[in-house]
Design a protein around this motif. Structure first.
Motif, PDB file in Angstrom:
ATOM      1  N   UNK A  48      14.054  22.830  50.731  1.00  0.00           N
ATOM      2  CA  UNK A  48      14.972  21.902  51.400  1.00  0.00           C
ATOM      3  C   UNK A  48      15.712  22.628  52.532  1.00  0.00           C
ATOM      4  N   UNK A  49      15.062  22.757  53.690  1.00  0.00           N
ATOM      5  CA  UNK A  49      15.674  23.505  54.798  1.00  0.00           C
ATOM      6  C   UNK A  49      17.007  22.907  55.265  1.00  0.00           C
ATOM      7  N   UNK A  50      17.122  21.576  55.251  1.00  0.00           N
ATOM      8  CA  UNK A  50      18.364  20.933  55.695  1.00  0.00           C
ATOM      9  C   UNK A  50      19.548  21.354  54.828  1.00  0.00           C
ATOM     10  N   UNK A  51      19.282  21.527  53.541  1.00  0.00           N
ATOM     11  CA  UNK A  51      20.357  21.921  52.628  1.00  0.00           C
ATOM     12  C   UNK A  51      20.894  23.303  53.001  1.00  0.00           C
TER      13      UNK A  51
ATOM     14  N   UNK B 133      15.118  24.018  60.726  1.00  0.00           N
ATOM     15  CA  UNK B 133      14.936  22.890  59.808  1.00  0.00           C
ATOM     16  C   UNK B 133      13.695  22.054  60.131  1.00  0.00           C
ATOM     17  N   UNK B 134      13.079  22.291  61.275  1.00  0.00           N
ATOM     18  CA  UNK B 134      11.939  21.470  61.707  1.00  0.00           C
ATOM     19  C   UNK B 134      10.762  22.359  62.100  1.00  0.00           C
ATOM     20  N   UNK B 135       9.582  21.732  62.111  1.00  0.00           N
ATOM     21  CA  UNK B 135       8.408  22.392  62.655  1.00  0.00           C
ATOM     22  C   UNK B 135       7.775  23.382  61.694  1.00  0.00           C
ATOM     23  N   UNK B 136       6.799  24.154  62.171  1.00  0.00           N
ATOM     24  CA  UNK B 136       6.048  25.062  61.288  1.00  0.00           C
ATOM     25  C   UNK B 136       6.899  26.204  60.745  1.00  0.00           C
ATOM     26  N   UNK B 137       8.088  26.422  61.320  1.00  0.00           N
ATOM     27  CA  UNK B 137       8.988  27.462  60.809  1.00  0.00           C
ATOM     28  C   UNK B 137      10.101  26.901  59.940  1.00  0.00           C
ATOM     29  N   UNK B 138      10.022  25.618  59.551  1.00  0.00           N
ATOM     30  CA  UNK B 138      11.113  25.003  58.777  1.00  0.00           C
ATOM     31  C   UNK B 138      11.401  25.810  57.509  1.00  0.00           C
ATOM     32  N   UNK B 139      12.658  26.188  57.349  1.00  0.00           N
ATOM     33  CA  UNK B 139      13.056  27.015  56.214  1.00  0.00           C
ATOM     34  C   UNK B 139      13.188  28.483  56.581  1.00  0.00           C
ATOM     35  N   UNK B 140      12.791  28.836  57.810  1.00  0.00           N
ATOM     36  CA  UNK B 140      12.921  30.240  58.221  1.00  0.00           C
ATOM     37  C   UNK B 140      14.391  30.581  58.472  1.00  0.00           C
ATOM     38  N   UNK B 141      14.858  31.644  57.878  1.00  0.00           N
ATOM     39  CA  UNK B 141      16.184  32.183  58.162  1.00  0.00           C
ATOM     40  C   UNK B 141      15.988  33.382  59.078  1.00  0.00           C
ATOM     41  N   UNK B 142      16.897  33.556  60.029  1.00  0.00           N
ATOM     42  CA  UNK B 142      16.693  34.618  61.019  1.00  0.00           C
ATOM     43  C   UNK B 142      18.033  35.087  61.582  1.00  0.00           C
ATOM     44  N   UNK B 143      18.017  36.287  62.121  1.00  0.00           N
ATOM     45  CA  UNK B 143      19.210  36.841  62.763  1.00  0.00           C
ATOM     46  C   UNK B 143      19.438  36.120  64.087  1.00  0.00           C
ATOM     47  N   UNK B 144      20.678  35.679  64.287  1.00  0.00           N
ATOM     48  CA  UNK B 144      21.053  35.054  65.557  1.00  0.00           C
ATOM     49  C   UNK B 144      22.437  35.583  65.928  1.00  0.00           C
ATOM     50  N   UNK B 145      22.449  36.619  66.740  1.00  0.00           N
ATOM     51  CA  UNK B 145      23.714  37.310  67.029  1.00  0.00           C
ATOM     52  C   UNK B 145      24.661  36.494  67.895  1.00  0.00           C
ATOM     53  N   UNK B 146      24.126  35.452  68.548  1.00  0.00           N
ATOM     54  CA  UNK B 146      25.022  34.623  69.345  1.00  0.00           C
ATOM     55  C   UNK B 146      25.604  33.464  68.539  1.00  0.00           C
ATOM     56  N   UNK B 147      24.718  32.619  67.983  1.00  0.00           N
ATOM     57  CA  UNK B 147      25.218  31.403  67.347  1.00  0.00           C
ATOM     58  C   UNK B 147      25.177  31.440  65.820  1.00  0.00           C
TER      59      UNK B 147
END
Ligand code: AGV
Ligand code: CA
Length: 314
Positions: A179-182, A270-284
């Motif tokens: 459940x990526x949205x969660x 939350x969308x697309x072939x990477x839905x559920x991917x968590x990643x480093x985002x130093x800006x946002x």
């Protein structure tokens, strides 16, 4: 005493996590929620109640609530089935009745009740998808004020996921993919989060040595059950090594000295072939405390210590 609430999803390491939370000396487990994800929810709920009956000690007040949350991407049936076997283990079935109460409310509402009723801030441990928490937050956002911290087993920050399904790119971890949205909803809250992602759980694979270690301590009923439990899972199933994912998360929630961690800024797709991917985002990205290194020897010792000390009543 620290008040805890535990939401899990019924695979072997989820149920072993429950077993190890019960004997933690300074932990008062307010309640358990069971999500219909990596284990069929009915046997997973039943097994949870039996584990509390047998290993919770004479004055344990813990209750169990069944979730009605539904998957975006459901787990493979082959993995979900182990909950039936666990629930049927003889050590959990010497008596015919189950005493631990099954709550009438679904798990996300039980989570709200238990957190709101607690006189002190609640430590929340989740070893499955975040859906019940996301739904609880949507209904009652003020629960965050009475949550000490969320410890979550989920995600992967290095792009190496553990999902092998059609139409996805392999960068996501299963609990996030379910459940990526969660995940996004929880990330948008003001909760303090400790993230136990694949990056750290990869350091604690289930090995033959560990199985032997537990087998040699069968005289302790909880270690016997742990060995039996893990005998249900093998790395050749779906070609995926089994790790002590959830047990690490659960032990970190009360013994943070077992690991090293650092603050990082992360986001989720939350969308697309990477839905559920968590990643480093130093800006946002939003800040989480990300577990980096595990003291594996101390971790295995702590499992033994807790299981050896578990009360046992037939
Ligand atoms: O992605 C790890 C999560 C953990 O919460 N689960 C198992 C743990 O309970 C999913 C999972 C990944 N690989 C698996 C899983 C496997 N080979 N068998 C069962 N579950
Ligand atoms: Ca799990």
């Amino acid at each position: 005493m620290r008040n805890f609430y535990f939401n899990h999803d019924g695979n072997v390491d989820d149920l072993v996590s429950l077993l190890l939370l019960l004997p933690m000396p300074d932990v008062n487990l307010l309640g358990v929620g069971v999500t219909d994800a990596d284990g069929y929810v009915d046997p997973a709920t039943s097994a949870s109640r039996k584990i509390i009956d047998v290993f919770g000690g004479a004055d344990c007040q813990t209750t169990v609530a069944k979730s009605n949350s539904r998957a975006i991407h459901q787990f493979p049936k082959e993995w979900r089935l182990s909950a039936f076997s666990f629930d049927d283990f003889p050590i959990l079935n010497e008596k015919r009745t189950i005493n631990t109460p099954l709550m009438e409310k679904p798990a996300h509402l039980d989570m709200i009740d238990k957190i709101m009723q607690s006189a002190t801030k609640v430590t929340l441990v989740m070893t499955g998808p975040l859906t019940d928490l996301a739904r609880a937050l949507a209904i009652k956002p003020e629960i965050t004020a009475n949550i000490e911290r969320l410890y979550w087993m989920g995600g992967a920050l290095n792009g190496q996921g553990n999902v092998a399904e059609p139409q996805q790119d392999g960068t996501m971890e299963w609990n996030a993919y379910w459940d990526p949205e969660a995940v996004q909803t929880v990330w948008q809250s003001d909760l303090d989060i400790t993230l136990v992602a694949l990056d750290s759980t990869n350091q604690v694979p289930l090995t033959p040595e560990l199985r032997w270690r537990w087998a040699s301590q069968r005289q302790y009923p909880a270690l016997d059950l742990i060995g039996q439990g893990y005998s249900l899972v093998h790395s050749f199933e779906a070609n995926s090594t089994y790790y002590l994912w959830d047990v690490l998360t659960t032990l970190v929630s009360n013994y943070p000295e077992l690991v090293e961690s650092k603050l990082v800024k992360t986001a989720v797709l939350t969308q697309g072939p990477g839905a559920g991917r968590t990643y480093i985002d130093n800006e946002k990205g939003r800040v989480v405390d990300f577990v980096t290194q595990v003291n594996a020897d101390a971790f295995y010792d702590k499992i033994d210590e807790l299981a050896q000390s578990a009360p046992y009543q037939k």
